[in-house]
Design a protein around this motif. Structure first.
Motif, PDB file in Angstrom:
ATOM      1  N   GLU A   1       0.822  -1.212   0.000  1.00  0.00           N
ATOM      2  CA  GLU A   1       0.000   0.000   0.000  1.00  0.00           C
ATOM      3  C   GLU A   1       0.859   1.266   0.000  1.00  0.00           C
ATOM      4  O   GLU A   1       0.556   2.225  -0.696  1.00  0.00           O
ATOM      5  CB  GLU A   1      -0.945  -0.005   1.196  1.00  0.00           C
ATOM      6  CG  GLU A   1      -2.056  -1.025   1.050  1.00  0.00           C
ATOM      7  CD  GLU A   1      -2.965  -1.107   2.253  1.00  0.00           C
ATOM      8  OE1 GLU A   1      -2.729  -0.416   3.275  1.00  0.00           O
ATOM      9  OE2 GLU A   1      -3.934  -1.884   2.187  1.00  0.00           O
ATOM     10  N   GLU A   2       1.936   1.259   0.773  1.00  0.00           N
ATOM     11  CA  GLU A   2       2.795   2.448   0.871  1.00  0.00           C
ATOM     12  C   GLU A   2       3.525   2.744  -0.440  1.00  0.00           C
ATOM     13  O   GLU A   2       3.665   3.893  -0.838  1.00  0.00           O
ATOM     14  CB  GLU A   2       3.810   2.270   2.003  1.00  0.00           C
ATOM     15  CG  GLU A   2       4.779   3.416   2.161  1.00  0.00           C
ATOM     16  CD  GLU A   2       4.177   4.687   2.735  1.00  0.00           C
ATOM     17  OE1 GLU A   2       4.865   5.715   2.694  1.00  0.00           O
ATOM     18  OE2 GLU A   2       3.020   4.668   3.226  1.00  0.00           O
ATOM     19  N   TYR A   3       3.985   1.698  -1.103  1.00  0.00           N
ATOM     20  CA  TYR A   3       4.833   1.882  -2.290  1.00  0.00           C
ATOM     21  C   TYR A   3       4.164   1.468  -3.590  1.00  0.00           C
ATOM     22  O   TYR A   3       4.817   1.442  -4.633  1.00  0.00           O
ATOM     23  CB  TYR A   3       6.158   1.140  -2.105  1.00  0.00           C
ATOM     24  CG  TYR A   3       6.977   1.737  -0.993  1.00  0.00           C
ATOM     25  CD1 TYR A   3       7.661   2.934  -1.167  1.00  0.00           C
ATOM     26  CD2 TYR A   3       7.046   1.129   0.258  1.00  0.00           C
ATOM     27  CE1 TYR A   3       8.395   3.504  -0.140  1.00  0.00           C
ATOM     28  CE2 TYR A   3       7.788   1.689   1.292  1.00  0.00           C
ATOM     29  CZ  TYR A   3       8.454   2.879   1.079  1.00  0.00           C
ATOM     30  OH  TYR A   3       9.177   3.441   2.106  1.00  0.00           O
ATOM     31  N   ASP A   4       2.869   1.142  -3.538  1.00  0.00           N
ATOM     32  CA  ASP A   4       2.117   0.750  -4.728  1.00  0.00           C
ATOM     33  C   ASP A   4       2.829  -0.382  -5.480  1.00  0.00           C
ATOM     34  O   ASP A   4       3.108  -0.289  -6.678  1.00  0.00           O
ATOM     35  CB  ASP A   4       1.886   1.958  -5.644  1.00  0.00           C
ATOM     36  CG  ASP A   4       0.823   1.677  -6.699  1.00  0.00           C
ATOM     37  OD1 ASP A   4      -0.058   0.836  -6.447  1.00  0.00           O
ATOM     38  OD2 ASP A   4       0.898   2.290  -7.784  1.00  0.00           O
ATOM     39  N   LEU A   5       3.117  -1.435  -4.743  1.00  0.00           N
ATOM     40  CA  LEU A   5       3.802  -2.599  -5.292  1.00  0.00           C
ATOM     41  C   LEU A   5       2.940  -3.837  -5.125  1.00  0.00           C
ATOM     42  O   LEU A   5       2.035  -3.862  -4.292  1.00  0.00           O
ATOM     43  CB  LEU A   5       5.120  -2.850  -4.553  1.00  0.00           C
ATOM     44  CG  LEU A   5       6.200  -1.786  -4.649  1.00  0.00           C
ATOM     45  CD1 LEU A   5       7.344  -2.120  -3.696  1.00  0.00           C
ATOM     46  CD2 LEU A   5       6.712  -1.675  -6.071  1.00  0.00           C
ATOM     47  N   LEU A   6       3.244  -4.861  -5.891  1.00  0.00           N
ATOM     48  CA  LEU A   6       2.629  -6.169  -5.714  1.00  0.00           C
ATOM     49  C   LEU A   6       3.749  -7.134  -5.339  1.00  0.00           C
ATOM     50  O   LEU A   6       4.640  -7.400  -6.146  1.00  0.00           O
ATOM     51  CB  LEU A   6       1.929  -6.626  -6.991  1.00  0.00           C
ATOM     52  CG  LEU A   6       1.181  -7.943  -6.908  1.00  0.00           C
ATOM     53  CD1 LEU A   6       0.107  -7.892  -5.807  1.00  0.00           C
ATOM     54  CD2 LEU A   6       0.546  -8.274  -8.239  1.00  0.00           C
ATOM     55  N   LEU A   7       3.730  -7.604  -4.095  1.00  0.00           N
ATOM     56  CA  LEU A   7       4.779  -8.484  -3.592  1.00  0.00           C
ATOM     57  C   LEU A   7       4.257  -9.900  -3.464  1.00  0.00           C
ATOM     58  O   LEU A   7       3.076 -10.119  -3.227  1.00  0.00           O
ATOM     59  CB  LEU A   7       5.270  -8.001  -2.219  1.00  0.00           C
ATOM     60  CG  LEU A   7       5.778  -6.567  -2.141  1.00  0.00           C
ATOM     61  CD1 LEU A   7       6.146  -6.228  -0.698  1.00  0.00           C
ATOM     62  CD2 LEU A   7       6.956  -6.349  -3.065  1.00  0.00           C
ATOM     63  N   ASN A   8       5.143 -10.852  -3.586  1.00  0.00           N
ATOM     64  CA  ASN A   8       4.797 -12.257  -3.421  1.00  0.00           C
ATOM     65  C   ASN A   8       4.912 -12.606  -1.940  1.00  0.00           C
ATOM     66  O   ASN A   8       6.021 -12.662  -1.398  1.00  0.00           O
ATOM     67  CB  ASN A   8       5.736 -13.108  -4.279  1.00  0.00           C
ATOM     68  CG  ASN A   8       5.382 -14.570  -4.267  1.00  0.00           C
ATOM     69  OD1 ASN A   8       4.958 -15.110  -3.249  1.00  0.00           O
ATOM     70  ND2 ASN A   8       5.561 -15.212  -5.400  1.00  0.00           N
ATOM     71  N   GLU A   9       3.779 -12.852  -1.288  1.00  0.00           N
ATOM     72  CA  GLU A   9       3.773 -13.122   0.155  1.00  0.00           C
ATOM     73  C   GLU A   9       4.600 -14.348   0.516  1.00  0.00           C
ATOM     74  O   GLU A   9       5.233 -14.381   1.569  1.00  0.00           O
ATOM     75  CB  GLU A   9       2.346 -13.301   0.666  1.00  0.00           C
ATOM     76  CG  GLU A   9       1.567 -12.013   0.687  1.00  0.00           C
ATOM     77  CD  GLU A   9       0.105 -12.202   1.048  1.00  0.00           C
ATOM     78  OE1 GLU A   9      -0.282 -13.315   1.449  1.00  0.00           O
ATOM     79  OE2 GLU A   9      -0.639 -11.228   0.929  1.00  0.00           O
ATOM     80  N   SER A  10       4.608 -15.359  -0.360  1.00  0.00           N
ATOM     81  CA  SER A  10       5.384 -16.564  -0.035  1.00  0.00           C
ATOM     82  C   SER A  10       6.881 -16.279  -0.061  1.00  0.00           C
ATOM     83  O   SER A  10       7.637 -16.871   0.698  1.00  0.00           O
ATOM     84  CB  SER A  10       5.022 -17.716  -0.962  1.00  0.00           C
ATOM     85  OG  SER A  10       5.341 -17.413  -2.297  1.00  0.00           O
ATOM     86  N   ILE A  11       7.329 -15.358  -0.913  1.00  0.00           N
ATOM     87  CA  ILE A  11       8.740 -14.969  -0.919  1.00  0.00           C
ATOM     88  C   ILE A  11       9.051 -14.149   0.323  1.00  0.00           C
ATOM     89  O   ILE A  11      10.043 -14.400   1.015  1.00  0.00           O
ATOM     90  CB  ILE A  11       9.109 -14.193  -2.200  1.00  0.00           C
ATOM     91  CG1 ILE A  11       9.050 -15.128  -3.409  1.00  0.00           C
ATOM     92  CG2 ILE A  11      10.485 -13.546  -2.072  1.00  0.00           C
ATOM     93  CD1 ILE A  11       9.270 -14.452  -4.738  1.00  0.00           C
TER      94      ILE A  11
END
Length: 82
Positions: A51-61
């Protein structure tokens, strides 16, 4: 100008909010397992970073990363390529 905190500053501030009972010093070498991070904590941290950086991260990573520095490096890479 909208100035965002560095990734390290933001991530450590979020960890302090997620784990307020941890009263030790946080730095890039701090191991997340020593703070008592669990699966829910990793999900919460991932959402806050996204939310802060407008990114899509892989939660499993993210949940496999060992230190705060590892999280910062992963976020920096994702920010560079998003």
């Amino acid at each position: 100008m909208d100035s965002k905190p560095s990734f390290l500053e933001f991530i450590t501030s979020q960890i302090k909010l997620i784990k307020p009972s941890f009263d030790g010093k946080l730095n890039s070498d701090t191991e997340l397992s020593n703070i008592g991070f669990d699966d829910i904590d990793f999900i919460e941290l991932t959402i806050e970073i996204e939310e802060e950086y407008d990114l899509l991260l892989n939660e499993s990573i993210v949940s496999e990363l060992k230190t705060i520095g590892d999280v910062v490096e992963y976020v920096e890479l994702q920010a560079r390529y998003n």
